[in-house]
Design a protein around this motif. Sequence first.
Motif, short mmCIF file in Angstrom:
data_model
loop_
_atom_site.label_atom_id
_atom_site.label_comp_id
_atom_site.label_asym_id
_atom_site.label_seq_id
_atom_site.Cartn_x
_atom_site.Cartn_y
_atom_site.Cartn_z
N ASP A 131 0.81 -1.23 0.00
CA ASP A 131 0.00 0.00 0.00
C ASP A 131 0.84 1.28 0.00
OD1 ASP A 131 -2.31 -1.42 -0.21
OD2 ASP A 131 -2.91 -1.21 1.88
N PRO A 132 1.84 1.42 0.90
CA PRO A 132 2.63 2.67 0.87
C PRO A 132 3.48 2.80 -0.40
CG PRO A 132 3.45 1.18 2.59
CD PRO A 132 2.20 0.57 2.04
N VAL A 133 3.84 1.68 -1.01
CA VAL A 133 4.59 1.71 -2.28
C VAL A 133 3.69 2.31 -3.37
CG1 VAL A 133 5.66 0.30 -4.08
CG2 VAL A 133 6.04 -0.26 -1.66
N LEU A 134 2.46 1.82 -3.44
CA LEU A 134 1.51 2.34 -4.42
C LEU A 134 1.23 3.82 -4.18
CD1 LEU A 134 -1.02 -0.63 -4.58
CD2 LEU A 134 0.76 -0.05 -6.25
N ASP A 135 1.11 4.19 -2.90
CA ASP A 135 0.85 5.59 -2.57
C ASP A 135 1.98 6.50 -3.05
OD1 ASP A 135 -1.52 4.83 -1.42
OD2 ASP A 135 -0.75 4.84 0.64
N TYR A 147 -3.95 3.12 -10.49
CA TYR A 147 -3.88 2.95 -9.04
C TYR A 147 -5.13 2.21 -8.54
CZ TYR A 147 -3.66 4.39 -4.09
OH TYR A 147 -3.62 4.42 -2.71
N ASP A 148 -6.31 2.65 -8.98
CA ASP A 148 -7.56 2.02 -8.55
C ASP A 148 -7.67 0.58 -9.04
OD1 ASP A 148 -8.27 4.40 -7.33
OD2 ASP A 148 -9.55 5.07 -9.00
N ASP A 176 13.14 3.06 -11.17
CA ASP A 176 13.95 3.48 -10.01
C ASP A 176 13.07 3.99 -8.87
OD1 ASP A 176 16.32 2.79 -11.23
OD2 ASP A 176 16.78 4.83 -11.89
N MET A 177 12.01 4.73 -9.21
CA MET A 177 11.08 5.21 -8.18
C MET A 177 10.42 4.03 -7.47
SD MET A 177 8.99 8.46 -9.60
CE MET A 177 9.61 9.24 -11.08
N PHE A 178 10.03 3.03 -8.26
CA PHE A 178 9.43 1.82 -7.70
C PHE A 178 10.42 1.12 -6.77
CE2 PHE A 178 8.23 -2.80 -8.71
CZ PHE A 178 7.34 -2.88 -7.67
N LEU A 179 11.66 0.98 -7.22
CA LEU A 179 12.68 0.33 -6.40
C LEU A 179 12.92 1.08 -5.10
CD1 LEU A 179 14.87 -1.75 -5.85
CD2 LEU A 179 16.41 -0.46 -7.36
N ARG A 183 12.42 -0.33 -1.45
CA ARG A 183 13.53 -0.31 -0.50
C ARG A 183 13.10 0.29 0.84
NH1 ARG A 183 17.73 1.57 -3.80
NH2 ARG A 183 18.62 -0.49 -4.04
N LYS A 184 12.25 1.31 0.79
CA LYS A 184 11.77 1.96 2.02
C LYS A 184 10.83 1.05 2.80
CE LYS A 184 11.21 6.57 0.49
NZ LYS A 184 10.30 7.68 0.31
N ASN A 185 9.97 0.33 2.08
CA ASN A 185 8.89 -0.40 2.73
C ASN A 185 9.10 -1.90 2.85
OD1 ASN A 185 6.76 1.81 3.09
ND2 ASN A 185 7.39 2.09 0.97
N ASN A 186 10.05 -2.45 2.09
CA ASN A 186 10.40 -3.87 2.18
C ASN A 186 11.93 -4.00 2.18
OD1 ASN A 186 7.65 -5.53 1.46
ND2 ASN A 186 7.75 -3.62 0.32
N PRO A 187 12.60 -3.33 3.13
CA PRO A 187 14.06 -3.20 3.06
C PRO A 187 14.82 -4.52 3.11
CG PRO A 187 13.26 -2.49 5.21
CD PRO A 187 12.06 -2.71 4.34
#
Length: 196
Positions: A131-135, A147-148, A176-179, A183-187
């Motif tokens: 969820d936070p990755v998609l956000d 997104y929906d 890169d944005m996805f990565l 990285r932030k949410n599934n480190p």
Amino acid sequence: MARGRELILKALENLKEDEFKTFKYKLQNWQLRKGFTPIPRGKLSSMDRVDLSDKIVCCYLEGYGMELTAEVLLNMGIREEAVALQEAARSASNGNAAQSTQHSASASTASGEHFVDRHRVNLINRVTVLDPVLDELFGNVLIAEQYDTIRAETTIQKQMRKLYTFMRNWDNACKDMFLEALRKNNPFLVEELEKS
């Protein structure tokens, strides 16, 4: 790159009313890059300059959105605004390329395969926080409809598969944005995959 949206808006604000109407007509009928679809005619006809600049960025991302706007303006003979947008798009893509290299040295292999492509199966099966990755991707890489559509899927694995279908049109800066969001949410998962 919020500056791209502002530059598109500035270019549209400099159009006279009849030029703006012509711009919308030409945009609707323009031959788009593969993977992109035109803004629906019903929505396009009622948009003002602010709405249209937002929609261009949402549908075509900022880099291609600036290029597309410039191409249409050039076709209309509005050279000054078109050239300014083309130069901004070029400098932005050069800046993004440099930034991508700095932030994710391991993102692409020597063969050019990106991390998120190389580890597709593992990411689909093992990402636990999405969820936070998609956000983070919403508004930058994903438009509202995408997104929906992803959020409507019932499991994280199905959401990841759907995300990968949209990713076919992404350049390395988008990946890169996805990565970075992963990285932030599934480190721990990303760290493990980077070592493999």
